[in-house]
Enzyme design. Structure first.
Site, PDB file in Angstrom:
ATOM      1  CE  LYS A 194      -3.197   2.891   2.735  1.00 13.97           C
ATOM      2  NZ  LYS A 194      -4.571   2.598   3.281  1.00 13.97           N
ATOM      3  CE  LYS A 247      -5.711   1.843   0.099  1.00 15.92           C
ATOM      4  NZ  LYS A 247      -5.658   2.329   1.143  1.00 15.92           N
TER       5      LYS A 247
HETATM    6  C1  PBG Z   1      -7.358   2.897   5.799  1.00 18.40           C
HETATM    7  C2  PBG Z   1      -7.925   3.287   4.622  1.00 18.40           C
HETATM    8  C3  PBG Z   1      -7.414   4.553   3.390  1.00 18.40           C
HETATM    9  C4  PBG Z   1      -8.118   3.624   2.552  1.00 18.40           C
HETATM   10  C5  PBG Z   1      -8.869   2.395   2.401  1.00 18.40           C
HETATM   11  N1  PBG Z   1      -8.142   2.533   4.453  1.00 18.40           N
HETATM   12  C6  PBG Z   1      -7.557   6.158   3.947  1.00 18.40           C
HETATM   13  C7  PBG Z   1      -5.419   5.939   4.328  1.00 18.40           C
HETATM   14  O1  PBG Z   1      -5.259   5.235   4.160  1.00 18.40           O
HETATM   15  O2  PBG Z   1      -5.612   7.202   3.583  1.00 18.40           O
HETATM   16  C8  PBG Z   1      -8.074   4.315   0.735  1.00 18.40           C
HETATM   17  C9  PBG Z   1      -8.307   3.857  -0.035  1.00 18.40           C
HETATM   18  C10 PBG Z   1     -10.043   4.696  -1.126  1.00 18.40           C
HETATM   19  O3  PBG Z   1      -8.593   6.129  -1.702  1.00 18.40           O
HETATM   20  O4  PBG Z   1     -10.672   4.275  -1.849  1.00 18.40           O
HETATM   21  N2  PBG Z   1      -5.940   3.420   6.895  1.00 18.40           N
END
Ligand code: PBG
Length: 323
Positions: A194, A247
């Site tokens: 991520k 992601k």
């Molecule tokens: C929580 C999380 C996030 C997303 C999924 N889980 C936000 C982040 O990490 O700031 C992003 C999902 C999206 O942008 O659709 N940490």
């Protein structure tokens, strides 16, 4: 045997020939719909940053899940918007919290798996994904809080928990906690690779989870790193992840492809809020066709090797494929 004997266009001549030799197909059964669940009904309603997506109450989440199931969608992924936030994100493990309530309501209404995001950022007053000590997010002190949150989701009926915090060692810690609490059958979908991506902007508006100070680059990955992404995937597999996730999806198709080639467990990819918004915003100008762009972007994620796709378009795919 070059041209003119070889003519690849022969198999592109008719729709029937094209579909006969098509290499990749989208299947809504292998997509997951994210759902934002509020605790305070006053916070329900359309999300400005994500046109077509709404924040809903736990009861309405069950209705959305039932609709998604009727459209062939393979699962739902829940995010919570609690009434109370504090420095420890205590409300994350509240058995009466929005995600826990939605798990119960959805399990009573549908058969498709209920998955939950496990991360503190929606529950902490400072908006970071873990416990802040001396100005930084403390990895090891965060792990017990994530474990408690995951166990509370499992107790409410979640079949898959999805840690998205990017703390080191959280998959192993959550696995051990779930097993100790009597939930050995609950699976872990790890947000493994991520990145600290700018494409999460619209989500943070939707979930009210933008960090109050600094950014997430001290725990989420540097988008420049490919080898490190594969290492994160290997580590999560070794710690017991049942699925691994890349992601964002579109900006990381090279990582999706490499993950698919090496991972022994299914690879998921998350088409995040900013990827969705780009298509929506382009379509709103009248210069992009939403259906074609959405389907093409999802097909590309599939072609790169993702088995499962998390997308805000999940419940539209079936109708679009039929059209
Ligand atoms: C929580 C999380 C996030 C997303 C999924 N889980 C936000 C982040 O990490 O700031 C992003 C999902 C999206 O942008 O659709 N940490």
């Amino acid at each position: 045997m070059p041209f003119p004997a070889v003519r690849p266009r022969r198999l592109r001549r008719t729709p029937a020939l094209r579909s006969l030799v098509r290499e990749t197909a989208l299947d809504p059964a292998q997509t997951i719909l994210p759902i934002f669940v509020v605790e305070d009904p006053a916070q329900a309603g359309p999300i400005t940053s994500l046109p077509g997506v709404s924040r809903v109450t736990a009861e309405d989440a069950a209705k959305l899940a039932a609709h998604a199931e009727s459209r062939g969608v393979g699962g739902v992924l829940l995010f919570g918007i609690p009434r109370r936030k504090d420095d420890r994100g205590s409300s994350a493990s509240d058995p009466a919290g929005p995600v826990q309530a939605a798990c119960r309501a959805i399990r009573a209404a549908v058969k498709i798996p209920v998955m939950t995001d496990v991360c503190l950022c929606e529950y902490t007053a400072h908006g970071h994904c873990g416990l802040v000590k001396a100005g930084t997010v403390d990895n090891d002190a965060t792990l017990p809080l994530l474990c408690e949150m995951a166990v509370s989701h499992a107790a409410a009926g979640a079949e898959v928990v999805a840690p998205s915090d990017m703390m080191d060692g959280r998959v192993a810690a959550i696995r051990a906690a779930l097993d100790a609490a009597g939930f050995p059958e609950v699976a872990i979908m790890a947000y493994s690779a991520k990145s600290a991506s700018a494409f999460y902007g619209p989500f943070r508006e939707a979930a009210g989870s933008a960090p109050g100070f600094g950014d997430r680059r001290g725990y989420q990955m540097d988008p420049a790193n490919f080898r490190e992404a594969l290492r994160e995937i290997d580590l999560d597999v070794a710690e017991g992840a049942d699925l691994v996730m890349v992601k964002p999806a579109g900006p990381c198709l090279d990582i999706v492809a490499a993950a698919a080639a090496r991972s022994p467990v299914p690879v998921a990819a998350y088409q995040v809020s900013g990827e969705y918004l780009m298509i929506k915003a382009g379509a709103a100008t009248g210069h992009l066709d939403e259906r074609s762009c959405a389907l093409e972007s999802l097909l590309a994620i599939r072609r790169a090797g993702a088995r499962v796709i998390i997308t805000y378009y999940a419940d539209r795919i079936a109708e679009w494929l039929e059209a």
